[in-house]
Design an enzyme around this catalytic site. Structure first.
Site, mmCIF file in Angstrom:
data_model
loop_
_atom_site.group_PDB
_atom_site.id
_atom_site.type_symbol
_atom_site.label_atom_id
_atom_site.label_comp_id
_atom_site.label_asym_id
_atom_site.label_seq_id
_atom_site.Cartn_x
_atom_site.Cartn_y
_atom_site.Cartn_z
ATOM 1 N N ASP A 1 0.608 -1.006 0.259
ATOM 2 C CA ASP A 1 0.263 0.005 0.103
ATOM 3 C C ASP A 1 0.871 1.040 0.208
ATOM 4 O O ASP A 1 1.898 1.653 0.536
ATOM 5 C CB ASP A 1 -0.948 -0.237 1.324
ATOM 6 C CG ASP A 1 -1.385 1.228 1.959
ATOM 7 O OD1 ASP A 1 -2.996 0.992 0.471
ATOM 8 O OD2 ASP A 1 -1.409 2.069 2.123
ATOM 9 N N ASN B 1 -3.097 12.711 -3.422
ATOM 10 C CA ASN B 1 -3.275 13.252 -4.617
ATOM 11 C C ASN B 1 -4.062 14.652 -4.461
ATOM 12 O O ASN B 1 -4.099 16.041 -5.452
ATOM 13 C CB ASN B 1 -5.092 12.514 -4.841
ATOM 14 C CG ASN B 1 -4.733 11.079 -6.132
ATOM 15 O OD1 ASN B 1 -3.491 11.416 -6.489
ATOM 16 N ND2 ASN B 1 -4.998 9.771 -6.168
ATOM 17 N N ASP C 1 -2.157 9.160 -10.463
ATOM 18 C CA ASP C 1 -1.761 8.318 -11.795
ATOM 19 C C ASP C 1 0.042 8.224 -12.475
ATOM 20 O O ASP C 1 0.288 7.228 -12.526
ATOM 21 C CB ASP C 1 -2.098 8.541 -13.047
ATOM 22 C CG ASP C 1 -3.807 8.214 -12.589
ATOM 23 O OD1 ASP C 1 -4.066 8.123 -11.797
ATOM 24 O OD2 ASP C 1 -4.277 8.864 -13.572
ATOM 25 N N GLU D 1 -4.515 2.388 -4.717
ATOM 26 C CA GLU D 1 -2.856 2.612 -4.499
ATOM 27 C C GLU D 1 -2.611 1.213 -4.222
ATOM 28 O O GLU D 1 -0.758 1.123 -3.251
ATOM 29 C CB GLU D 1 -2.692 3.518 -3.615
ATOM 30 C CG GLU D 1 -3.148 3.318 -1.727
ATOM 31 C CD GLU D 1 -4.597 3.782 -1.504
ATOM 32 O OE1 GLU D 1 -5.159 3.828 -0.592
ATOM 33 O OE2 GLU D 1 -5.898 3.753 -2.669
#
Length: 458
Positions: free
Chosen positions: A326, A334, A343, A370
């Site tokens: 993770d 983000n 991305d 993620e």
């Protein structure tokens, strides 16, 4: 025709290949022409074998042309299909009336002139239908052919009726026709009106097809070879003047080329089309398994591959390890840098994970959001932990800025390692790796936590 099935524009390579074939046919025809009347042994099996090859090939070609015509939009293909249907069916009729093939005198009350007259109809009718197709495509400005099969059915009916009518004419009404054969020779045919018209029709058809292939398709080149072979057949037959001579045998070989040349184009296209379909299916299957952002396998492939790995492990009595990875504080990333940057981050981390794996059997996937997952077949807890630490270091080496992270100034990952003995279910190994991942997060992130099955520990 630009439908990709024999309809692609002919390139230089295609023209060279067909040019070589055309030159070879012409040279063979010229060599045979000089000694066309040379008698050769009478081979009883030749005619049935030759006629069977021509009939089967012509009828298959006609079927392909009729099937192709509605898809291509070419009006002329219907007539070319009709030409091959006419050739195949009238060849059947000629063999049935030919003396000495299926009966001593031939069926349907055939006389000595019947087979020769059917040859005239055959070798005049085929190029005539090809000529009509070339004229239609060159001069008829009506809309392209529709996708309906009705024109093919109508052409089939007309051709069959024509062949039946011609067969009846040359058998039941043969006395009405001029005499073309005397004492087994048909030199009379050479100087008769039919003997003059047949080569002229073939020449006209060849010129028309050549004019149409200056910027034509591969199929048009195949048709050019077919008409050229038909012309050579007609000339050599007339030159030979008798059956079972050198010119007669070579002419029959030319007829086989006429039958096969267009079919060869279709067979090549079918093979190429099949290969393209296989490649596309492979690409689609691969795309269906891939995650477009990270370039790793997706969750669907993960489920399939993990299930297969556990089944193999049960059979081979081997342990299996699973890493769940993770990205730490990715929502904050983000929010800080935007989803496009997110991305890019996912892609870089995914590629780093993939590069850290050194065995071809290890499978890296994007598990969701993620999260990533790595399947490690036949791997114990120690080796799996070592691989996890290698992945941890690979991500740190990226040095991706993460100012919003609560655990470091760069992007980091937390990794949970789950190792299970053979016979463990898919749900159990995921649950074990997931608990280890949460333990790594609770311990401060940017670290590896391993959880091993009690049976392995003992």
């Amino acid at each position: 025709m630009r439908d990709g099935f024999g309809g692609a524009l002919a390139g230089r390579r295609h023209r060279r290949i067909f040019g070589v074939v055309a030159v070879a046919l012409c040279l063979l025809g010229l060599l045979a022409f000089t000694h066309a009347g040379l008698p050769l042994p009478h081979l009883p099996a030749f005619l049935p074998a030759y006629s069977s090859a021509v009939i089967v090939t012509d009828l298959i070609t006609a079927s392909l042309l009729f099937s192709h015509a509605p898809l291509s939009g070419r009006r002329g293909l219907i007539w070319i299909g009709g030409a091959y249907l006419f050739s195949g069916t009238i060849a059947i009729a000629q063999m049935l009336v030919f003396p000495g093939v299926w009966s001593v005198t031939g069926f349907f009350g055939a006389g000595p002139q019947s087979a020769v007259w059917l040859w005239v109809c055959w070798h005049g009718g085929f190029p005539l239908l090809v000529l009509i197709s070339a004229v239609i495509e060159a001069w008829w400005k009506a809309p392209a052919a529709s996708a309906s099969t009705a024109p093919s059915l109508i052409m089939t009916g007309c051709v069959l009726c024509l062949v039946v009518a011609l067969t009846v004419l040359v058998t039941q009404f043969q006395t009405w026709l001029p005499n073309l054969i005397t004492n087994g020779h048909y030199l009379n045919l050479t100087h008769s009106v039919p003997g003059i018209l047949v080569p002229l029709i073939n020449v006209a058809a060849l010129v028309a097809v050549l004019l149409g292939t200056r910027r034509g398709s591969v199929l048009d080149l195949g048709l050019t070879i077919a008409v050229l072979a038909s012309l050579i057949d007609a000339v050599l037959t007339l030159r030979a003047g008798a059956r079972f001579s050198l010119g007669w045998y070579v002419a029959r070989a030319a007829t086989t080329v006429t039958a096969f040349s267009v079919l060869a184009v279709y067979l090549r296209e079918i093979t190429a089309l099949h290969a393209r379909v296989i490649r596309l299916n492979t690409q689609l299957a691969e795309q269906a398994m891939m995650d477009v952002i990270t370039g790793l396998f997706n969750r669907r492939h993960f489920n399939t591959q993990l299930d297969l790995t556990l089944r193999n492990a049960a059979q081979r009595r081997l342990s299996t390890s699973l890493l769940l990875i993770d990205i730490d504080h990715f929502k904050r990333y983000n929010d800080q840098y935007g989803h496009l940057a997110g991305d890019v981050c996912l892609h870089q981390v995914g590629q780093a994970i993939g590069r850290a794996l050194r065995r071809t059997d290890d499978v890296a996937t994007r598990y969701g959001g993620e999260e990533f997952a790595v399947i490690l077949p036949a791997t114990g807890i120690a080796d799996a932990t070592a691989i996890a630490h290698r992945i941890l270091a690979a991500v740190l080496a990226l040095r991706i800025e993460h100012a919003a992270s609560l655990s470091a100034a760069i992007v980091t990952v937390s990794i949970g390692v789950g190792t299970v003995p053979p016979g463990t279910s898919l749900e159990d190994i995921i649950r074990r790796a997931d608990r280890a991942l949460y333990a790594a997060k609770d311990a401060g992130r940017n670290q590896v936590n391993a959880e091993m099955d009690v049976a392995l520990a003992g």
